[in-house]
Design an enzyme around this catalytic site. Structure first.
Site, PDB file in Angstrom:
ATOM      1  N   CYS A 149       1.187  58.532  41.843  1.00 43.77           N
ATOM      2  CA  CYS A 149       0.338  57.545  42.491  1.00 43.77           C
ATOM      3  C   CYS A 149       0.650  55.994  42.123  1.00 43.77           C
ATOM      4  O   CYS A 149       1.300  55.703  41.052  1.00 43.77           O
ATOM      5  CB  CYS A 149      -1.025  57.869  41.658  1.00 43.77           C
ATOM      6  SG  CYS A 149      -2.412  56.478  42.336  1.00 43.77           S
TER       7      CYS A 149
ATOM      8  N   CYS B 295      -3.358  52.609  36.629  1.00 44.46           N
ATOM      9  CA  CYS B 295      -4.288  52.746  35.529  1.00 44.46           C
ATOM     10  C   CYS B 295      -3.826  53.334  34.279  1.00 44.46           C
ATOM     11  O   CYS B 295      -3.148  54.495  34.249  1.00 44.46           O
ATOM     12  CB  CYS B 295      -5.238  53.848  36.363  1.00 44.46           C
ATOM     13  SG  CYS B 295      -5.852  53.660  37.952  1.00 44.46           S
TER      14      CYS B 295
ATOM     15  N   CYS C 243      -3.971  56.958  33.129  1.00 44.89           N
ATOM     16  CA  CYS C 243      -3.794  58.141  33.970  1.00 44.89           C
ATOM     17  C   CYS C 243      -2.506  58.781  33.957  1.00 44.89           C
ATOM     18  O   CYS C 243      -1.360  58.137  34.081  1.00 44.89           O
ATOM     19  CB  CYS C 243      -4.230  57.696  35.276  1.00 44.89           C
ATOM     20  SG  CYS C 243      -4.043  59.129  36.434  1.00 44.89           S
TER      21      CYS C 243
ATOM     22  N   CYS D 275     -15.173  69.600  43.393  1.00 41.88           N
ATOM     23  CA  CYS D 275     -14.573  68.295  43.642  1.00 41.88           C
ATOM     24  C   CYS D 275     -13.206  68.340  43.558  1.00 41.88           C
ATOM     25  O   CYS D 275     -12.284  68.840  42.903  1.00 41.88           O
ATOM     26  CB  CYS D 275     -14.750  67.521  42.067  1.00 41.88           C
ATOM     27  SG  CYS D 275     -16.671  67.851  41.456  1.00 41.88           S
TER      28      CYS D 275
ATOM     29  N   CYS E 250     -17.463  67.341  46.676  1.00 45.13           N
ATOM     30  CA  CYS E 250     -17.107  66.144  46.384  1.00 45.13           C
ATOM     31  C   CYS E 250     -15.582  65.903  46.503  1.00 45.13           C
ATOM     32  O   CYS E 250     -14.739  66.557  46.455  1.00 45.13           O
ATOM     33  CB  CYS E 250     -17.595  66.071  44.702  1.00 45.13           C
ATOM     34  SG  CYS E 250     -17.160  64.377  44.059  1.00 45.13           S
TER      35      CYS E 250
ATOM     36  N   CYS F  79     -20.810  59.234  43.535  1.00 41.97           N
ATOM     37  CA  CYS F  79     -20.650  59.766  41.987  1.00 41.97           C
ATOM     38  C   CYS F  79     -19.624  58.555  41.481  1.00 41.97           C
ATOM     39  O   CYS F  79     -18.595  58.344  41.745  1.00 41.97           O
ATOM     40  CB  CYS F  79     -19.754  60.981  42.154  1.00 41.97           C
ATOM     41  SG  CYS F  79     -19.108  61.526  40.539  1.00 41.97           S
TER      42      CYS F  79
ATOM     43  N   ARG G 234     -23.005  63.158  34.022  1.00 39.36           N
ATOM     44  CA  ARG G 234     -21.882  64.092  33.700  1.00 39.36           C
ATOM     45  C   ARG G 234     -21.114  63.838  32.396  1.00 39.36           C
ATOM     46  O   ARG G 234     -20.343  62.888  32.080  1.00 39.36           O
ATOM     47  CB  ARG G 234     -21.074  64.569  34.810  1.00 39.36           C
ATOM     48  CG  ARG G 234     -20.058  65.709  34.468  1.00 39.36           C
ATOM     49  CD  ARG G 234     -19.460  66.087  35.880  1.00 39.36           C
ATOM     50  NE  ARG G 234     -20.294  66.010  36.878  1.00 39.36           N
ATOM     51  CZ  ARG G 234     -20.107  65.600  38.034  1.00 39.36           C
ATOM     52  NH1 ARG G 234     -19.049  64.515  38.258  1.00 39.36           N
ATOM     53  NH2 ARG G 234     -21.111  65.465  38.934  1.00 39.36           N
TER      54      ARG G 234
HETATM   55  N1  SAM Z   1      -7.118  58.468  42.582  1.00 35.07           N
HETATM   56  C1  SAM Z   1      -8.565  58.435  42.779  1.00 35.07           C
HETATM   57  C2  SAM Z   1      -9.081  57.366  41.824  1.00 35.07           C
HETATM   58  O1  SAM Z   1      -8.513  56.799  41.059  1.00 35.07           O
HETATM   59  O2  SAM Z   1     -10.292  56.983  42.276  1.00 35.07           O
HETATM   60  C3  SAM Z   1      -9.162  59.644  42.065  1.00 35.07           C
HETATM   61  C4  SAM Z   1      -8.588  60.227  41.048  1.00 35.07           C
HETATM   62  S1  SAM Z   1      -8.935  59.505  39.368  1.00 35.07           S
HETATM   63  C5  SAM Z   1      -7.810  60.625  38.399  1.00 35.07           C
HETATM   64  C6  SAM Z   1     -10.591  59.871  38.947  1.00 35.07           C
HETATM   65  C7  SAM Z   1     -11.152  59.304  37.559  1.00 35.07           C
HETATM   66  O3  SAM Z   1     -10.528  60.276  36.513  1.00 35.07           O
HETATM   67  C8  SAM Z   1     -10.582  57.991  37.008  1.00 35.07           C
HETATM   68  O4  SAM Z   1     -11.345  57.054  37.753  1.00 35.07           O
HETATM   69  C9  SAM Z   1     -10.986  58.074  35.407  1.00 35.07           C
HETATM   70  O5  SAM Z   1     -12.313  57.678  35.323  1.00 35.07           O
HETATM   71  C10 SAM Z   1     -10.702  59.616  35.443  1.00 35.07           C
HETATM   72  N2  SAM Z   1      -9.728  59.960  34.528  1.00 35.07           N
HETATM   73  C11 SAM Z   1      -8.450  59.790  34.740  1.00 35.07           C
HETATM   74  N3  SAM Z   1      -7.536  59.952  33.910  1.00 35.07           N
HETATM   75  C12 SAM Z   1      -8.331  60.197  32.561  1.00 35.07           C
HETATM   76  C13 SAM Z   1      -8.127  60.405  31.345  1.00 35.07           C
HETATM   77  N4  SAM Z   1      -6.658  60.626  30.694  1.00 35.07           N
HETATM   78  N5  SAM Z   1      -9.032  60.517  30.489  1.00 35.07           N
HETATM   79  C14 SAM Z   1     -10.172  60.202  31.206  1.00 35.07           C
HETATM   80  N6  SAM Z   1     -10.721  60.118  32.329  1.00 35.07           N
HETATM   81  C15 SAM Z   1      -9.653  60.069  33.038  1.00 35.07           C
HETATM   82 FE1  SF4 Z   2      -4.003  56.858  40.848  1.00 38.01          FE
HETATM   83 FE2  SF4 Z   2      -4.698  57.988  38.395  1.00 38.01          FE
HETATM   84 FE3  SF4 Z   2      -5.413  55.415  39.201  1.00 38.01          FE
HETATM   85 FE4  SF4 Z   2      -6.503  57.676  40.424  1.00 38.01          FE
HETATM   86  S1  SF4 Z   2      -6.681  56.980  38.390  1.00 38.01           S
HETATM   87  S2  SF4 Z   2      -5.675  55.566  41.336  1.00 38.01           S
HETATM   88  S3  SF4 Z   2      -4.674  58.851  40.461  1.00 38.01           S
HETATM   89  S4  SF4 Z   2      -3.490  56.269  38.807  1.00 38.01           S
END
Ligand code: SAM
Ligand code: SF4
Ligand code: DTB
Length: 332
Positions: free
Chosen positions: A53, A57, A60, A97, A128, A188, A266
């Site tokens: 990606c 973040c 992530c 989801c 979702c 959500c 949740r």
């Molecule tokens: N890429 C999309 C986005 O960011 O909107 C969707 C997928 S993203 C993985 C969805 C959510 O998962 C993130 O907004 C975050 O809140 C949660 N998430 C991701 N990695 C995580 C982690 N290591 N621990 C807890 N929550 C996590």
């Molecule tokens: Fe990409 Fe992960 Fe951020 Fe979603 S949370 S936008 S998958 S880096």
């Protein structure tokens, strides 16, 4: 009880400041007034496009800038997604989801994604998706396909956002949430606790959700799953004391429940490393939804056996499925 979207930060902060037992008691009262307290919604996640990606973040595993060794994949085949959905349904899940590691979907991906929504919905599961930022047109296409919910988290307080993500801003998140709402898809939206944020950030996080023009129908509260090789995973490995205190996590759930009485709250990522007692407190404080199965998107989850044992131990039952109500109908 009146549903309020005019909460002040001071009011949210005052809830956090209550004694723990008073806070949980109030949250449990609100929960019981609006929901069947022993029933918990079961949702299952599938990563339909993993890793690589372009966003950064800090939490992530799927960011291209993280050094976690995760293998990036292409968008899954529609048939394989439908197979996974059928398995989730057999395992008793109510909502499926589908998540993609995108900044936003490319128009060329929309046909496949729309087919996934149609197929999963036909199975009688709630659908979702979480695909990153959406244009009004993309949200419209997903709505037309019958998408029930779109997950798009604000993740933390507006002030803390830039400390966690630099490739987009808090306002970008709000724009997509507006597009999703305008298309008539249920929202959500939640975030992550335990990223080294302050109590003030947790106040700001719940405040931002509870003052949206309409409360999200689902509010995922994730406990950070620290993944080595991500910015935040590395930070927590260096300072183990930074891990969120269980009591503070339960407080966050309780305040979310009080501020957003009708929403499904949740208990999301992070359950695998949470004790049964902490999860029990979360359910008492108003959490009424979980992710089931042994995998979240890329990291581990408690698993069906552990959850069956937990439900038996606590006397919880899966929420009986209902036809999902579309956001536009709910407003009437
Ligand atoms: N890429 C999309 C986005 O960011 O909107 C969707 C997928 S993203 C993985 C969805 C959510 O998962 C993130 O907004 C975050 O809140 C949660 N998430 C991701 N990695 C995580 C982690 N290591 N621990 C807890 N929550 C996590
Ligand atoms: Fe990409 Fe992960 Fe951020 Fe979603 S949370 S936008 S998958 S880096
Ligand atoms: C949400 O708030 N939590 C889910 C879902 N929305 C998409 C994702 C949790 C991901 C946890 C880390 C991983 O497995 O990669």
């Amino acid at each position: 009880m009146q549903i309020r979207t005019d909460w002040t930060r001071d009011e949210i902060a005052a809830l956090f400041d209550l004694s723990f037992t008073d806070l949980v008691f109030r949250a449990a009262e609100v929960h019981r007034a609006h929901h069947a307290a022993g029933e918990v919604q079961l949702c299952t996640l599938l990563s339909i496009k993993t890793g690589g990606c372009p966003e950064d973040c800090g939490y992530c595993n799927q960011s291209a800038s993280a050094e976690t060794g995760l293998k990036a994949t292409k968008l899954m085949d529609v048939r394989a997604v439908l197979q996974a959905a059928a398995q989730a349904k057999d395992a008793g899940s109510q909502r499926f989801c589908m998540g993609a590691a995108w900044r936003s979907p490319k128009d060329r991906d929309m046909d496949a994604v729309v087919e996934m929504v149609r197929g999963v919905r036909t199975m009688g599961l709630e659908t979702c998706m979480t695909l990153g930022m959406l244009t009004p047109e993309q949200a419209g296409r997903l709505a037309e396909a019958g998408l029930d919910y779109y997950n798009h988290n604000i993740d933390t307080s507006p002030e803390n956002y830039a400390n966690v993500i630099s490739t987009r801003g808090f306002e970008d998140r709000l724009d997509t949430l507006d597009n999703v709402r305008a298309a008539g898809i249920n929202v959500c939206c939640g975030g992550i606790v335990g990223m080294g944020e302050t109590r003030g950030d947790r106040v700001g996080f719940v405040h931002a959700l509870a003052t949206l023009p309409r409360h999200p129908e689902s509010v995922p509260v994730n406990a950070l799953v620290p993944v080595k090789g991500t910015v935040l995973g590395n930070m927590l490995a260096d300072t183990p004391l930074a891990k969120i205190d269980d009591i503070e996590f339960v407080r966050t759930v309780a305040v979310a429940r009080i501020a957003m009485p009708m929403s499904m709250v949740r208990l999301s990522a992070g359950r695998e490393s949470m004790s049964d007692a902490t999860q029990a407190l979360c359910f008492l404080a108003g959490a009424n939804s979980i992710f089931t199965g042994d995998k979240l998107l890329t990291t581990g989850n408690a698993g069906d056996d552990a959850d069956a044992a937990l439900f038996a131990r606590l006397g919880l039952t899966p929420l009986a499925g209902e036809e999902p109500m579309r956001a536009c109908e709910a407003a009437e």
